[in-house]
Scaffold this motif. Structure first.
Motif, PDB file in Angstrom:
ATOM      1  N   ALA A 172       4.848  21.689   4.854  1.00 12.56           N
ATOM      2  CA  ALA A 172       3.684  21.430   3.988  1.00 12.56           C
ATOM      3  C   ALA A 172       2.733  22.619   3.972  1.00 12.56           C
ATOM      4  CB  ALA A 172       2.960  20.170   4.454  1.00 12.56           C
ATOM      5  N   ARG A 180       6.446  22.344  -2.843  1.00 13.46           N
ATOM      6  CA  ARG A 180       5.904  21.537  -1.750  1.00 13.46           C
ATOM      7  C   ARG A 180       6.045  20.047  -2.054  1.00 13.46           C
ATOM      8  NH1 ARG A 180       0.230  22.805   0.960  1.00 13.46           N
ATOM      9  NH2 ARG A 180      -0.807  22.151  -0.937  1.00 13.46           N
ATOM     10  N   SER A 188      10.797  14.724   5.090  1.00  9.71           N
ATOM     11  CA  SER A 188      10.082  13.650   5.795  1.00  9.71           C
ATOM     12  C   SER A 188      10.818  12.320   5.778  1.00  9.71           C
ATOM     13  CB  SER A 188       8.697  13.427   5.174  1.00  9.71           C
ATOM     14  OG  SER A 188       7.924  14.600   5.222  1.00  9.71           O
ATOM     15  N   SER A 189      11.437  11.989   4.646  1.00  8.56           N
ATOM     16  CA  SER A 189      12.014  10.651   4.484  1.00  8.56           C
ATOM     17  C   SER A 189      13.136  10.363   5.477  1.00  8.56           C
ATOM     18  CB  SER A 189      12.597  10.502   3.072  1.00  8.56           C
ATOM     19  OG  SER A 189      11.571  10.351   2.135  1.00  8.56           O
ATOM     20  N   TYR A 190      13.095   9.154   6.007  1.00 12.57           N
ATOM     21  CA  TYR A 190      14.223   8.674   6.803  1.00 12.57           C
ATOM     22  C   TYR A 190      15.007   7.757   5.868  1.00 12.57           C
ATOM     23  CZ  TYR A 190      16.765   6.379  10.609  1.00 12.57           C
ATOM     24  OH  TYR A 190      17.744   5.876  11.441  1.00 12.57           O
ATOM     25  N   ARG A 225      10.044  11.110  -6.421  1.00 14.50           N
ATOM     26  CA  ARG A 225      10.171   9.874  -5.637  1.00 14.50           C
ATOM     27  C   ARG A 225      11.629   9.421  -5.551  1.00 14.50           C
ATOM     28  NH1 ARG A 225      11.126   4.767  -6.907  1.00 14.50           N
ATOM     29  NH2 ARG A 225      10.811   4.994  -9.135  1.00 14.50           N
ATOM     30  N   THR A 229      13.522   9.616  -1.874  1.00 15.86           N
ATOM     31  CA  THR A 229      13.451   8.403  -1.043  1.00 15.86           C
ATOM     32  C   THR A 229      14.674   7.493  -1.152  1.00 15.86           C
ATOM     33  OG1 THR A 229      12.267   6.991  -2.660  1.00 15.86           O
ATOM     34  CG2 THR A 229      10.913   8.382  -1.217  1.00 15.86           C
ATOM     35  N   ARG A 230      15.372   7.493  -2.269  1.00 15.37           N
ATOM     36  CA  ARG A 230      16.487   6.551  -2.414  1.00 15.37           C
ATOM     37  C   ARG A 230      17.669   6.952  -1.523  1.00 15.37           C
ATOM     38  NH1 ARG A 230      14.072   2.127  -4.003  1.00 15.37           N
ATOM     39  NH2 ARG A 230      13.229   2.197  -6.117  1.00 15.37           N
TER      40      ARG A 230
ATOM     41  N   ALA B 172       7.045   3.878  -1.822  1.00 11.03           N
ATOM     42  CA  ALA B 172       6.994   4.751  -3.003  1.00 11.03           C
ATOM     43  C   ALA B 172       7.173   3.958  -4.293  1.00 11.03           C
ATOM     44  CB  ALA B 172       8.059   5.841  -2.893  1.00 11.03           C
ATOM     45  N   ALA B 173       8.010   2.927  -4.243  1.00 13.14           N
ATOM     46  CA  ALA B 173       8.303   2.181  -5.471  1.00 13.14           C
ATOM     47  C   ALA B 173       7.232   1.137  -5.790  1.00 13.14           C
ATOM     48  CB  ALA B 173       9.667   1.503  -5.357  1.00 13.14           C
ATOM     49  N   ARG B 180      -0.278   6.118  -3.727  1.00 12.08           N
ATOM     50  CA  ARG B 180       1.095   6.505  -3.419  1.00 12.08           C
ATOM     51  C   ARG B 180       1.146   7.904  -2.811  1.00 12.08           C
ATOM     52  NH1 ARG B 180       5.910   5.667  -7.573  1.00 12.08           N
ATOM     53  NH2 ARG B 180       5.051   7.281  -8.893  1.00 12.08           N
ATOM     54  N   LYS B 181       0.377   8.825  -3.398  1.00 15.57           N
ATOM     55  CA  LYS B 181       0.372  10.211  -2.881  1.00 15.57           C
ATOM     56  C   LYS B 181      -0.044  10.263  -1.417  1.00 15.57           C
ATOM     57  CE  LYS B 181      -0.517  12.521  -7.248  1.00 15.57           C
ATOM     58  NZ  LYS B 181      -1.637  12.554  -8.184  1.00 15.57           N
ATOM     59  N   VAL B 184       2.814   7.395   0.933  1.00 13.39           N
ATOM     60  CA  VAL B 184       4.215   7.769   1.167  1.00 13.39           C
ATOM     61  C   VAL B 184       4.330   8.809   2.296  1.00 13.39           C
ATOM     62  CG1 VAL B 184       6.320   8.739   0.172  1.00 13.39           C
ATOM     63  CG2 VAL B 184       5.013   7.047  -1.107  1.00 13.39           C
ATOM     64  N   SER B 188       5.941   8.417   6.074  1.00 13.73           N
ATOM     65  CA  SER B 188       7.157   9.243   6.204  1.00 13.73           C
ATOM     66  C   SER B 188       7.094  10.232   7.358  1.00 13.73           C
ATOM     67  CB  SER B 188       7.400  10.037   4.910  1.00 13.73           C
ATOM     68  OG  SER B 188       7.543   9.186   3.806  1.00 13.73           O
ATOM     69  N   GLU B 221      -4.288  17.714  -3.002  1.00 18.37           N
ATOM     70  CA  GLU B 221      -3.081  17.698  -2.175  1.00 18.37           C
ATOM     71  C   GLU B 221      -3.288  18.302  -0.786  1.00 18.37           C
ATOM     72  OE1 GLU B 221       0.153  20.547  -3.317  1.00 18.37           O
ATOM     73  OE2 GLU B 221      -1.002  20.758  -5.149  1.00 18.37           O
ATOM     74  N   GLU B 222      -4.268  19.199  -0.644  1.00 18.91           N
ATOM     75  CA  GLU B 222      -4.517  19.772   0.688  1.00 18.91           C
ATOM     76  C   GLU B 222      -5.152  18.735   1.623  1.00 18.91           C
ATOM     77  OE1 GLU B 222      -3.543  22.510   1.957  1.00 18.91           O
ATOM     78  OE2 GLU B 222      -2.958  23.703   0.225  1.00 18.91           O
ATOM     79  N   ARG B 225      -2.266  16.549   2.544  1.00 18.61           N
ATOM     80  CA  ARG B 225      -1.373  17.282   3.454  1.00 18.61           C
ATOM     81  C   ARG B 225      -1.928  17.288   4.882  1.00 18.61           C
ATOM     82  NH1 ARG B 225      -1.637  22.037   5.906  1.00 18.61           N
ATOM     83  NH2 ARG B 225      -3.371  22.847   4.704  1.00 18.61           N
TER      84      ARG B 225
END
Lengths: 350, 350
Positions: A172, A180, A188-190, A225, A229-230, B172-173, B180-181, B184, B188, B221-222, B225
Motif C-alpha cells: 500500500a 494500488r 490482502s484477500s484470503y 472487487r 475477492t472471488r 465487498a459484495a 466498502r473502501k 474491505v 482483509s 485513499e491515504e 490506507r
C-alpha cells in the motif's frame, strides 16, 4: 508436479552439512568440483530435507547456511549478495545497497533463494519487488495468485517475521493509483478455495465485467472487487460465462490498448487465475527470449515452481516453443547457474 | 482478563453432557431448575472444555449440541433460532427466515453463541451483519480491530468453512461506496502485531492524516490506507504524534459532523485501535441505556469478551457510570438471559 530428483535414501542432514561446508571453501573462485558438490547436494533435496540441513548446519557450525554461502561469494557479487543475505537474514541494511539490486543474478542468487522455505522465499521476493516496484513488475501477481490462499498467508507471516512489517502495508505504501487499488486487495484477500460455484452470480458478474470493459471503465471498483475477492473456481465460471454471453474471451476484450500497463496487469491476473502453469511458461519464455536473459524472472520461476508444477510448465514450454525447456536453459545460461537450474528442472524432457 | 469462573476440578465432558441432556427437556417451557442447570454448566466452563463438551455430546447423543439446544426452544423463538441454528450448522436457509433476525434475543441466542468457538462465533456474527449491513453497524469493526491479527484470520477460516465463501467477498459484495473502501481492507489486512514503531513514519503519516482531515477529505485513499494497513503500535504512535503536532486528538478533529456515518465509523475504528476495552465499554453502555436494551450488542460483547478482557471492561464501566456492570445488567435484563449474562461477567464487581 515436481521436477526435483533426489536419492531414494537421503543422506543425513549432518552428512549433507559436512559436504557443503567443505564445498564452500572453493565456491565462486573458480568453477570446479566444489560448485558441483553444492549443486549435487542442494539441488537434489526436497524442501523438508533442505530445512533440516539448514537447521543442522546452524547447530554444527554455529552459522546460518545462507551466511556461509554468502561468505564465499566472489567480490563482484559481494555487496549485492550482502544485501540479499541481509534481507534473507532480516538484518538492517543501508539504502545504498539498494542500487546493487540489479546484480542479484546467477548461481548465488538461485542457491540462496532455493535454500529458503517456500514462504520465506516468497516473502523475500515480495519485499524486493515492493522496494523497487514498477507497474510492469509481475512478481506480486505470482505470489498473490499462483499460490494457494494458505501459501499466500504463509508468505505474509514469513514477511512479517523477517521485515517487521506487513506485506499489505508495504504494498500500500509503495504503489499508487489504480495499481494500488488492484494490488492491495490482491495480496490482502484470503480467497475461498472450495470448488462451489454460484452460476447465477457468475452470470451477473460476467455481465458487470462486460459492461465496465465495454465502457473502458477498467479500473472500476466492481472490476477490482470481483477479481480480488472471488474464489478462483467462481472466477473461472465467470470468465466462461463472459465468453458464452459476449463472444470473446475476457482477455481479448482487455487488449484494446497494448501499451496500457493497468490493462496488462488485469490480463496477467486473469491468465494466472485461469492457468498458472501457462502463465508461468510465458514468464519463462519471455525471460529466455529477452536479449541478455532475464535471470531474475528465470531464477524466480524455477526456484519457486520446481517442487510444485514445473513438469507441467516444461510440457507447456515444449508445446509452445518446439524446444525443450532443458535445451533452452542450457543454451541461454552458463556455468554454475546453468548447472543449478538444469538440476532443478531435470533431464526428463517433455 | 477473563471474568469466567469455573470449578478448580472440572467434571468430565461426558458428565457435563449428561447434565445438559437432562436439562434440555425442560428448556424454555418454564423457568426452573433445568435452565439453571444449563447455565451452571455452560457459563462456568472455559472455551477448551466447552469444545470438548460439544464433541462428546455429538459422540454420545449423535447430535450437535447446538441442535439439541435449538430443539427445546420455545415456539416464539423457533423460526429465528432455526435461522441462527442453520447458520451455526452451516445449513441452507430460506431468505424468509431473515425477517426474524430481529428476534434473536435472549438467553437462547446467548447460549448458542457461547457454545461456539471464538472463531466460529465471530464468523456467525460477521455473516449476520454482512447480510443485513447498515452503515451504523459496528460488528465488523469489533471483529476486524478488537481481535488480534491471528484471531481475525481464524474467524476468516471459520467463515469459509461454514459459509463456503470468504468474508472478504461477502463484505465487498454487500457494502458500498466509502464504507466498502474502508471495510474491505479492514477485514482483509493481516496486520503486523509487533511493537516496533517507526517514529518518522508516524510523524509523516500524522501530517498526512491532518491534511486530509483539515481538507474534509475523510475518505481519501491515504486515510484508508493508513488506518487499515499499519500495525496498531504504529497507529498509536501516529495518533500521539497527531495530537502533539496539531493540538487536538485525531478523533476530536473527526467530529465536525456528528451525523456523518462515515466519520462516525472512522472514529469507532480509531477508538477501537486505541483502547478496545474502552470502546467495548461504550458499546455495552449504549446497549444498556437504549430504550428496550440492545440485546444483540449486549450479548455479543459479553459472549465475545468474557474470556478476554471483560474484567477491564467492567472496571471501565464502573468508572464511567458509577454503577457496577453487574448491577446494570441485573436491572436491565430478566430471567434466564439475566442469569446467563451475570454468570459470564461474574459477581466480583469493580
Amino acid at each position: 508436479m515436481s521436477t526435483l530428483t533426489f536419492p531414494g535414501s537421503l543422506p543425513s542432514p549432518a552428512d549433507d552439512c559436512e559436504q557443503l561446508h567443505k564445498a564452500f571453501q572453493g565456491w565462486g573462485i573458480q568453477r570446479g568440483t566444489n560448485e558441483g558438490l553444492i549443486i549435487s547436494v542442494l539441488a537434489h533435496r526436497p524442501a523438508a530435507h533442505r530445512r533440516e540441513i539448514r537447521r543442522a548446519y546452524a547447530e554444527i557450525y554455529g552459522e546460518d547456511l545462507l551466511k556461509s554461502l554468502d561468505k564465499e561469494l566472489t567480490r563482484d557479487f559481494e555487496v549485492a549478495s550482502t544485501y540479499l543475505c541481509c534481507s534473507l537474514l532480516a538484518l538492517k541494511i543501508s539504502p545504498l545497497s539498494l542500487i546493487f539490486v540489479g546484480f542479484w543474478f546467477g548461481a548465488q542468487r538461485a542457491v540462496l533463494l532455493w535454500v529458503l522455505d517456500a514462504a520465506e522465499r516468497d516473502a523475500v521476493l515480495a519485499n524486493e519487488v515492493v522496494r523497487k516496484w514498477s507497474p510492469g513488475n509481475r512478481v506480486l501477481i505470482e505470489i498473490a495468485v499462483a499460490r494457494t490462499a494458505d501459501e499466500l498467508f504463509a508468505a505474509k507471516r514469513a514477511y512479517q517475521a523477517r521485515f517487521k512489517r506487513s506485506l499489505e502495508e508495504d504494498v500500500a505504501a509503495h504503489t499508487n493509483g489504480d495499481f494500488r487499488k488492484l494490488l492491495v486487495p490482491l495480496v490482502s484477500s484470503y480467497r475461498y478455495e472450495g470448488s462451489e460455484v454460484n452460476t447465477s452470480l457468475a452470470k451477473s458478474e460476467a455481465k458487470m465485467l462486460h459492461e465496465k470493459i465495454k465502457g473502458k471503465d477498467y479500473n472500476h471498483e466492481e472490476v477490482i472487487r470481483i477479481l480480488t475477492t472471488r474464489s478462483k473456481a467462481q472466477l473461472l465460471a465467470t470468465f466462461n460465462d463472459y465468453k458464452n454471453q459476449f463472444g470473446n474471451p475476457i482477455n481479448k476484450d482487455l487488449k484494446s490498448d497494448p501499451k496500457n500497463e493497468f490493462l496488462s496487469m488485469l490480463r496477467a491476473i486473469i491468465r494466472c487465475i485461469t492457468c498458472p502453469e501457462r502463465y508461468l511458461e510465458k514468464i519463462i519464455r519471455l525471460a529466455i527470449n529477452k536479449m541478455g536473459t532475464d535471470e531474475g524472472a528465470l531464477t524466480r520461476v524455477i526456484t519457486t515452481r520446481a517442487e510444485v508444477d514445473m513438469k507441467q510448465i516444461k510440457e507447456l514450454y515444449y508445446k509452445r516453443n518446439n524446444v525443450t525447456l532443458y535445451s533452452a536453459v542450457k543454451k541461454d545460461t552458463t556455468g554454475d547457474y546453468e548447472d543449478f537450474l538444469l538440476a532443478l528442472i531435470g533431464h526428463d524432457d517433455a
